[in-house]
Design an enzyme around this catalytic site. Sequence first.
Site, short mmCIF file in Angstrom:
data_model
loop_
_atom_site.label_atom_id
_atom_site.label_comp_id
_atom_site.label_asym_id
_atom_site.label_seq_id
_atom_site.Cartn_x
_atom_site.Cartn_y
_atom_site.Cartn_z
N THR A 83 0.86 -1.18 0.00
CA THR A 83 0.00 0.00 0.00
C THR A 83 0.89 1.22 0.00
OG1 THR A 83 -1.43 1.34 1.45
CG2 THR A 83 -0.15 -0.36 2.50
N CYS A 196 -1.44 4.96 -5.60
CA CYS A 196 -2.32 4.11 -4.79
C CYS A 196 -2.40 2.78 -5.51
CB CYS A 196 -3.70 4.73 -4.64
SG CYS A 196 -4.88 3.65 -3.80
#
Length: 234
Positions: A83, A196
């Site tokens: 992430t 992202c």
Amino acid sequence: MRTIGLIGGMSWESSAEYYRLLNEEVRRRLGGHHCAPSLMLTVDFAEIEAMQRAGDWDAAGAFLAGAAKTLEAAGAEVVLLCTNTMHRVAEVISAAIDADFLHIVDVTADRIAAAGHRTVGLLATRYTMEAAFYRERMRSRGVEVLVPEEPDRVLVHDVIYEELTRNRVEPASRVAYRGVMERLAERGADAIILGCTEITLLVDQTDCALPMYDSTRIHVEAAVDRALAANDAS
């Protein structure tokens, strides 16, 4: 090849992408039936998302450091946090383990700087776009970051949390993201970072006139470099 540990679940959709890319990259390099020796620990994203909303980054850091220690104890020698956003607490995680920890912003910035880009647009969660950690680490490698204006930041963030992390890919959101990237280009961006890990589910290079850098793929490629380096040294 050293064993790669993956801290996943943020969201599971992006973790599945990490696993796919990791094994594709190892097979591309080594051929045959090779795949990546790896371990994945999937956390419950609902717990992490609640910490994000509460701004409790200390608790999130401690939680993910525990996950990293579990992976290391199980045999991971290179650790990836799957992430971008949670790299806000990367220092806590890295300090908790002896295994190599590869920071997604550092390896992405190195790739962008090597390509000669100096001003890049960033698409990411609000927690990433509005925090200093991403911009500062990029700047330390000679890359300035532009983030979308406020209405576009809301749009980008909401699509990630309301759609992509729930396995929804909407054509209207793809069109909206194209507009955001065009406005970043108008402000001077000469490349776009997909900052992202879920965004690659929605847009790719065909959606943007500027060069696009997929932080997930770059992170994976750097991990394979590091894991294979042990072979080169032997």
